[in-house]
Design a protein around this motif. Structure first.
Motif, PDB file in Angstrom:
ATOM      1  N   SER A   1      44.119  38.684  59.023  1.00  0.00           N
ATOM      2  CA  SER A   1      44.129  38.718  60.396  1.00  0.00           C
ATOM      3  C   SER A   1      43.645  37.321  61.024  1.00  0.00           C
ATOM      4  O   SER A   1      42.500  37.043  60.680  1.00  0.00           O
ATOM      5  CB  SER A   1      43.199  39.731  60.865  1.00  0.00           C
ATOM      6  N   GLY A   2      44.516  36.685  61.651  1.00  0.00           N
ATOM      7  CA  GLY A   2      44.110  35.343  61.874  1.00  0.00           C
ATOM      8  C   GLY A   2      43.576  34.358  60.890  1.00  0.00           C
ATOM      9  O   GLY A   2      44.521  34.372  59.934  1.00  0.00           O
ATOM     10  N   ASN A   3      42.745  33.890  60.879  1.00  0.00           N
ATOM     11  CA  ASN A   3      41.870  32.760  59.805  1.00  0.00           C
ATOM     12  C   ASN A   3      40.918  33.617  58.903  1.00  0.00           C
ATOM     13  O   ASN A   3      40.396  33.193  58.115  1.00  0.00           O
ATOM     14  CB  ASN A   3      41.492  31.717  60.437  1.00  0.00           C
ATOM     15  N   ILE A   4      41.019  35.040  59.108  1.00  0.00           N
ATOM     16  CA  ILE A   4      40.219  36.134  58.150  1.00  0.00           C
ATOM     17  C   ILE A   4      40.969  36.569  57.047  1.00  0.00           C
ATOM     18  O   ILE A   4      41.934  37.167  57.338  1.00  0.00           O
ATOM     19  CB  ILE A   4      39.311  37.091  58.932  1.00  0.00           C
ATOM     20  N   VAL A   5      40.868  36.389  55.759  1.00  0.00           N
ATOM     21  CA  VAL A   5      41.083  37.029  54.853  1.00  0.00           C
ATOM     22  C   VAL A   5      40.315  37.941  54.129  1.00  0.00           C
ATOM     23  O   VAL A   5      38.962  37.883  54.302  1.00  0.00           O
ATOM     24  CB  VAL A   5      41.451  36.141  53.354  1.00  0.00           C
ATOM     25  N   VAL A   6      40.862  39.266  54.278  1.00  0.00           N
ATOM     26  CA  VAL A   6      40.089  40.637  53.623  1.00  0.00           C
ATOM     27  C   VAL A   6      40.472  40.815  52.075  1.00  0.00           C
ATOM     28  O   VAL A   6      41.577  41.181  52.043  1.00  0.00           O
ATOM     29  CB  VAL A   6      40.159  41.685  54.773  1.00  0.00           C
ATOM     30  N   ILE A   7      39.617  40.694  51.064  1.00  0.00           N
ATOM     31  CA  ILE A   7      39.936  41.138  49.752  1.00  0.00           C
ATOM     32  C   ILE A   7      39.111  42.464  49.531  1.00  0.00           C
ATOM     33  O   ILE A   7      37.866  42.270  49.539  1.00  0.00           O
ATOM     34  CB  ILE A   7      39.592  39.901  49.049  1.00  0.00           C
ATOM     35  N   LYS A   8      39.808  43.607  48.994  1.00  0.00           N
ATOM     36  CA  LYS A   8      39.360  44.690  48.855  1.00  0.00           C
ATOM     37  C   LYS A   8      39.060  44.665  47.287  1.00  0.00           C
ATOM     38  O   LYS A   8      40.120  44.315  46.504  1.00  0.00           O
ATOM     39  CB  LYS A   8      39.971  46.012  49.137  1.00  0.00           C
ATOM     40  N   THR A   9      38.005  45.189  46.742  1.00  0.00           N
ATOM     41  CA  THR A   9      37.768  44.873  45.516  1.00  0.00           C
ATOM     42  C   THR A   9      37.209  46.315  44.910  1.00  0.00           C
ATOM     43  O   THR A   9      36.889  47.294  45.672  1.00  0.00           O
ATOM     44  CB  THR A   9      36.614  44.037  44.930  1.00  0.00           C
ATOM     45  N   PHE A  10      37.349  46.622  43.544  1.00  0.00           N
ATOM     46  CA  PHE A  10      36.578  47.423  42.912  1.00  0.00           C
ATOM     47  C   PHE A  10      35.100  47.619  43.232  1.00  0.00           C
ATOM     48  O   PHE A  10      34.347  46.442  43.472  1.00  0.00           O
ATOM     49  CB  PHE A  10      36.849  47.665  41.439  1.00  0.00           C
ATOM     50  N   PRO A  11      34.457  48.575  43.554  1.00  0.00           N
ATOM     51  CA  PRO A  11      32.835  48.663  43.707  1.00  0.00           C
ATOM     52  C   PRO A  11      32.177  47.906  42.743  1.00  0.00           C
ATOM     53  O   PRO A  11      32.313  47.782  41.368  1.00  0.00           O
ATOM     54  CB  PRO A  11      32.420  50.226  43.450  1.00  0.00           C
ATOM     55  N   GLY A  12      31.282  47.194  43.294  1.00  0.00           N
ATOM     56  CA  GLY A  12      30.360  46.123  42.597  1.00  0.00           C
ATOM     57  C   GLY A  12      31.077  44.712  42.073  1.00  0.00           C
ATOM     58  O   GLY A  12      30.639  44.145  41.450  1.00  0.00           O
ATOM     59  N   HIS A  13      32.498  44.543  42.585  1.00  0.00           N
ATOM     60  CA  HIS A  13      33.128  43.424  41.968  1.00  0.00           C
ATOM     61  C   HIS A  13      33.303  42.494  43.074  1.00  0.00           C
ATOM     62  O   HIS A  13      33.841  41.416  42.925  1.00  0.00           O
ATOM     63  CB  HIS A  13      34.653  43.875  41.614  1.00  0.00           C
ATOM     64  N   ALA A  14      32.831  42.669  44.281  1.00  0.00           N
ATOM     65  CA  ALA A  14      33.215  41.693  45.487  1.00  0.00           C
ATOM     66  C   ALA A  14      32.393  40.267  45.174  1.00  0.00           C
ATOM     67  O   ALA A  14      33.176  39.350  45.307  1.00  0.00           O
ATOM     68  CB  ALA A  14      32.590  42.325  46.685  1.00  0.00           C
ATOM     69  N   ASN A  15      31.442  40.247  44.496  1.00  0.00           N
ATOM     70  CA  ASN A  15      30.544  39.221  44.362  1.00  0.00           C
ATOM     71  C   ASN A  15      31.293  38.170  43.204  1.00  0.00           C
ATOM     72  O   ASN A  15      31.493  36.933  43.500  1.00  0.00           O
ATOM     73  CB  ASN A  15      29.055  39.382  43.895  1.00  0.00           C
ATOM     74  N   THR A  16      31.841  38.789  42.444  1.00  0.00           N
ATOM     75  CA  THR A  16      32.725  38.111  41.179  1.00  0.00           C
ATOM     76  C   THR A  16      33.908  37.680  41.580  1.00  0.00           C
ATOM     77  O   THR A  16      34.235  36.389  41.499  1.00  0.00           O
ATOM     78  CB  THR A  16      32.902  39.167  40.018  1.00  0.00           C
ATOM     79  N   VAL A  17      34.550  38.511  42.488  1.00  0.00           N
ATOM     80  CA  VAL A  17      35.575  37.966  43.191  1.00  0.00           C
ATOM     81  C   VAL A  17      35.443  36.859  43.986  1.00  0.00           C
ATOM     82  O   VAL A  17      36.093  35.794  44.146  1.00  0.00           O
ATOM     83  CB  VAL A  17      36.538  39.165  43.587  1.00  0.00           C
TER      84      VAL A  17
END
Length: 156
Positions: free
Chosen positions: A92-108
């Motif tokens: 949305s606009g200049n923000i990208v939202v990446i949904k991850t598996f639980p606990g994987h957000a830091n790795t992604v």
């Protein structure tokens, strides 16, 4: 026909900027660039440039220049990390939202940071979601186009 040094320079540029899995792929790219080159000549050029193959982060290999194989291998690891952890990508606009598996957000998030995409200003990770702020003027479509250069076949 363009001369050899020009062709060698173009080969280096193509390998640096594209995921090339085979000589046929590289040959087709060279033809598009205006070079009339045979498979045998291309093989000699690759040998002269000491081009090798490194894992592409999926199940195959891609060409890499000498001294870049470590970077290529590292990028392949980041690509694998990204692919293992992400579920979906939206923007949305200049923000990208990446949904991850639980606990994987830091790795992604770390993987995206290490792909060194100029389009990304910064990232923030939670537990199962991460955000990337894009530079002014960069759209979500621009981001996805560039991400697909690093991770061919990725879907949002």
């Amino acid at each position: 026909m363009k001369e050899r040094q020009s062709r060698l320079k173009t080969i280096k540029t193509l390998i640096k900027n594209s995921t090339i899995e085979s000589q046929d792929d590289l040959l087709n790219l060279l033809v598009k660039e205006g070079y009339d080159v045979t498979q045998a000549t291309l093989s000699r050029d690759l040998k002269l440039l000491k081009v090798g193959k490194v894992p592409d982060g999926k199940s195959g290999y891609m060409y890499a220049l000498p001294g870049e194989d470590e970077n290529g291998e590292n990028e392949a690891i980041y690509v694998q990390d990204f692919l293992r952890g992400y579920i979906s990508i939206d923007f949305s606009g200049n923000i990208v939202v990446i949904k991850t598996f639980p606990g994987h957000a830091n790795t992604v998030c770390n993987a995206l940071d290490n792909l060194n995409m100029d389009e990304v200003l910064g990232t923030v990770a939670g537990d199962n979601c991460m955000f990337a702020c894009l530079r002014e003027g960069v759209t979500g479509d621009d981001f996805m186009e560039k991400l697909k250069k690093h991770i061919p076949g990725i879907e949002s």
